[in-house]
Design a protein around this motif. Structure first.
Motif, mmCIF file in Angstrom:
data_model
loop_
_atom_site.group_PDB
_atom_site.id
_atom_site.type_symbol
_atom_site.label_atom_id
_atom_site.label_comp_id
_atom_site.label_asym_id
_atom_site.label_seq_id
_atom_site.Cartn_x
_atom_site.Cartn_y
_atom_site.Cartn_z
ATOM 1 N N HIS A 30 0.816 -1.271 -0.172
ATOM 2 C CA HIS A 30 0.106 0.078 0.039
ATOM 3 C C HIS A 30 0.942 1.234 0.105
ATOM 4 O O HIS A 30 1.928 1.319 0.672
ATOM 5 C CB HIS A 30 -1.027 0.001 1.167
ATOM 6 C CG HIS A 30 -1.625 1.174 1.204
ATOM 7 N ND1 HIS A 30 -2.953 1.582 0.581
ATOM 8 C CD2 HIS A 30 -1.379 2.341 2.204
ATOM 9 C CE1 HIS A 30 -3.343 2.749 0.964
ATOM 10 N NE2 HIS A 30 -2.634 3.274 1.751
ATOM 11 N N TYR A 31 0.427 2.283 -0.771
ATOM 12 C CA TYR A 31 1.151 3.549 -0.750
ATOM 13 C C TYR A 31 -0.158 4.592 -0.423
ATOM 14 O O TYR A 31 -1.028 4.615 -0.939
ATOM 15 C CB TYR A 31 1.636 3.903 -2.040
ATOM 16 C CG TYR A 31 2.584 3.122 -2.726
ATOM 17 C CD1 TYR A 31 3.831 3.645 -2.636
ATOM 18 C CD2 TYR A 31 2.346 2.094 -3.524
ATOM 19 C CE1 TYR A 31 5.060 2.881 -3.311
ATOM 20 C CE2 TYR A 31 3.330 1.403 -3.942
ATOM 21 C CZ TYR A 31 4.432 1.714 -4.036
ATOM 22 O OH TYR A 31 5.653 0.991 -4.521
ATOM 23 N N PRO A 32 0.346 5.607 0.671
ATOM 24 C CA PRO A 32 -0.526 6.734 0.871
ATOM 25 C C PRO A 32 -0.853 7.422 -0.558
ATOM 26 O O PRO A 32 0.101 7.434 -1.238
ATOM 27 C CB PRO A 32 0.406 7.589 1.816
ATOM 28 C CG PRO A 32 1.497 6.603 2.450
ATOM 29 C CD PRO A 32 1.716 5.607 1.154
ATOM 30 N N ILE A 33 -1.992 8.001 -0.552
ATOM 31 C CA ILE A 33 -2.376 8.489 -1.762
ATOM 32 C C ILE A 33 -1.332 9.580 -2.329
ATOM 33 O O ILE A 33 -1.370 9.688 -3.632
ATOM 34 C CB ILE A 33 -3.933 8.958 -1.663
ATOM 35 C CG1 ILE A 33 -4.597 9.050 -3.167
ATOM 36 C CG2 ILE A 33 -3.937 10.126 -1.137
ATOM 37 C CD1 ILE A 33 -4.701 7.575 -3.745
ATOM 38 N N ASP A 34 -0.783 10.451 -1.583
ATOM 39 C CA ASP A 34 0.067 11.481 -1.893
ATOM 40 C C ASP A 34 1.115 10.782 -2.474
ATOM 41 O O ASP A 34 1.856 11.647 -3.287
ATOM 42 C CB ASP A 34 0.166 12.431 -0.788
ATOM 43 C CG ASP A 34 0.774 11.549 0.561
ATOM 44 O OD1 ASP A 34 0.931 10.576 0.818
ATOM 45 O OD2 ASP A 34 1.658 12.693 1.135
ATOM 46 N N ARG A 35 1.485 9.511 -2.384
ATOM 47 C CA ARG A 35 2.899 8.982 -2.646
ATOM 48 C C ARG A 35 2.377 7.771 -3.690
ATOM 49 O O ARG A 35 3.161 7.006 -4.158
ATOM 50 C CB ARG A 35 3.446 8.407 -1.494
ATOM 51 C CG ARG A 35 4.139 9.567 -0.588
ATOM 52 C CD ARG A 35 5.429 9.210 -0.034
ATOM 53 N NE ARG A 35 5.158 8.064 0.855
ATOM 54 C CZ ARG A 35 5.048 7.921 2.033
ATOM 55 N NH1 ARG A 35 4.811 9.354 2.715
ATOM 56 N NH2 ARG A 35 5.052 6.861 2.896
ATOM 57 N N ASP A 36 1.112 7.684 -3.987
ATOM 58 C CA ASP A 36 0.808 6.570 -5.130
ATOM 59 C C ASP A 36 1.383 6.870 -6.437
ATOM 60 O O ASP A 36 1.494 8.008 -7.061
ATOM 61 C CB ASP A 36 -0.594 6.645 -5.245
ATOM 62 C CG ASP A 36 -1.411 5.452 -6.228
ATOM 63 O OD1 ASP A 36 -0.839 5.569 -7.308
ATOM 64 O OD2 ASP A 36 -2.175 4.854 -5.790
ATOM 65 N N ASP B 213 -10.217 6.125 -3.861
ATOM 66 C CA ASP B 213 -9.207 7.117 -3.258
ATOM 67 C C ASP B 213 -8.195 7.596 -4.351
ATOM 68 O O ASP B 213 -7.806 8.707 -4.529
ATOM 69 C CB ASP B 213 -8.178 6.445 -2.160
ATOM 70 C CG ASP B 213 -9.111 6.151 -0.680
ATOM 71 O OD1 ASP B 213 -10.129 6.984 -0.681
ATOM 72 O OD2 ASP B 213 -8.777 5.265 -0.168
ATOM 73 N N GLN B 214 -7.913 7.000 -5.463
ATOM 74 C CA GLN B 214 -7.109 7.182 -6.596
ATOM 75 C C GLN B 214 -7.763 8.197 -7.271
ATOM 76 O O GLN B 214 -7.240 9.236 -7.639
ATOM 77 C CB GLN B 214 -6.854 5.899 -7.404
ATOM 78 C CG GLN B 214 -5.636 5.330 -6.675
ATOM 79 C CD GLN B 214 -5.221 4.439 -8.067
ATOM 80 O OE1 GLN B 214 -5.909 3.635 -8.981
ATOM 81 N NE2 GLN B 214 -3.742 4.108 -8.063
#
Length: 329
Positions: free
Chosen positions: A195-201, A232-233
């Motif tokens: 999993h990546y936080p959305i700001d680092r996706d 979320d993306q």
């Protein structure tokens, strides 16, 4: 009454349905719709589209096509017929893809695009309601450049890197479709991250990078985030020019009550950067693509996947009409 996340998102971004399912498009009423070979194959498998398939086959036969060319023509006609039905529901445009097997042939891509547009015209659909969808190879981008110069609008798909986005900007294409979810999938596997936080996706970050470059350089090409894995993306790119979203995610967004805020905001143009900008060359494009393992692998696997989907549709049509038995007879 509290607005849903989908309602709020529509106020920030043009929402496009990523499907060939007419029922889903009717339900969510997006402005535009996109299709690809996988979605066309899925749509052809639905019982409610049986009449469309039969009429496409009948038209191809009436035009004198035989053997393998009969199937190829049937697929093109069916693709356009589905596009026509979609355009009866949406107010905007539909993206229709050129056969992915032509992705490395500029001349044949141009010719196929014009064949598809001629089919649309025969059904009374104006050219400005169609986006010709082409893979973002160098050859595909050059085909789009030729078509755009003739007033034919294009959607460059299977886009995974800034070098592809730059070449599309140079070609003055109407729209690009960076693939958010596929980029995320690749990095999760390559880096063994769950999993990546959305700001680092990685997919979201890639689209933001392209968006900032385009706005800074006053590029008119529209950006349409595509291939999402989660709401979320999608919401992580609120404010993007367009977002093409699958029906199951549209359904989730229509029930989501969270507050939605713009995550992409147009930057002021950088006039110094604009003055110094130089178009990317074919050699530079190929070098950057070869050194970007993610983009290199995903571009080719995407093309291969779309070719396979078309082959599956070919098989489905042959089974439906007993075409091989008919040819042997």
């Amino acid at each position: 009454m509290t607005q849903t996340a989908l309602d709020q998102l529509k106020a920030l971004t043009t929402i496009v349905a990523d499907t060939g399912d007419l029922t889903a498009i009717e339900q969510f009423r997006p402005l535009d719709a996109t299709t690809n070979p996988s979605l066309i194959t899925a749509a052809a498998s639905l019982p409610e589209n049986k009449d469309l398939i039969e009429s496409a086959y009948a038209q191809a036969r009436s035009e004198g096509y035989e053997s393998d060319l009969l199937i190829e023509r049937t697929i093109d006609i069916l693709t356009v017929k589905l596009g026509v039905e979609i355009l009866k529901i949406v107010e905007g445009r539909v993206s229709t893809e050129v056969d992915a097997a032509l992705s490395y042939n500029t001349a044949e891509t141009v010719a196929k695009a014009k064949e598809l547009l001629a089919l649309y015209a025969s059904y009374g659909v104006k050219q400005d309601r169609i986006l010709i969808k082409i893979a973002s190879t160098w050859q595909g981008i050059q085909a789009a450049k030729i078509l755009e110069a003739e007033g034919i609008h294009c959607n460059l798909t299977l886009l995974f890197g800034l070098h592809q986005a730059k070449a599309c900007a140079d070609a003055k294409v109407t729209l690009i479709s960076p693939f958010v979810g596929r980029i995320l999938d690749w990095y999760k596997k390559a880096e063994q991250v769950e999993h990546y936080p959305i700001d680092r996706d990685p997919g979201v970050v890639s689209v933001k990078q392209i968006y900032e470059f385009y706005k800074k350089h006053q590029v008119k090409t529209e950006i349409m985030g595509a291939s999402f894995r989660s709401v979320d993306q999608v919401l992580g790119l609120a404010g993007c020019d367009l977002l093409t979203v699958a029906p199951h995610l549209l359904a989730e967004l229509s029930k989501d009550q969270r507050k939605v805020q713009a995550q992409l905001v147009a930057l002021a143009p950088d006039h110094e950067a604009i003055a110094q900008y130089q178009a990317i060359t074919e050699a530079q494009f190929k070098t950057e693509l070869e050194h970007d393992l993610m983009a290199f692998q995903l571009l080719q696997s995407g093309i291969d996947g779309f070719i396979k989907a078309r082959q599956q549709l070919d098989h489905l049509l042959r089974e439906s009409f007993g075409i091989d038995a008919e040819i042997r007879a």
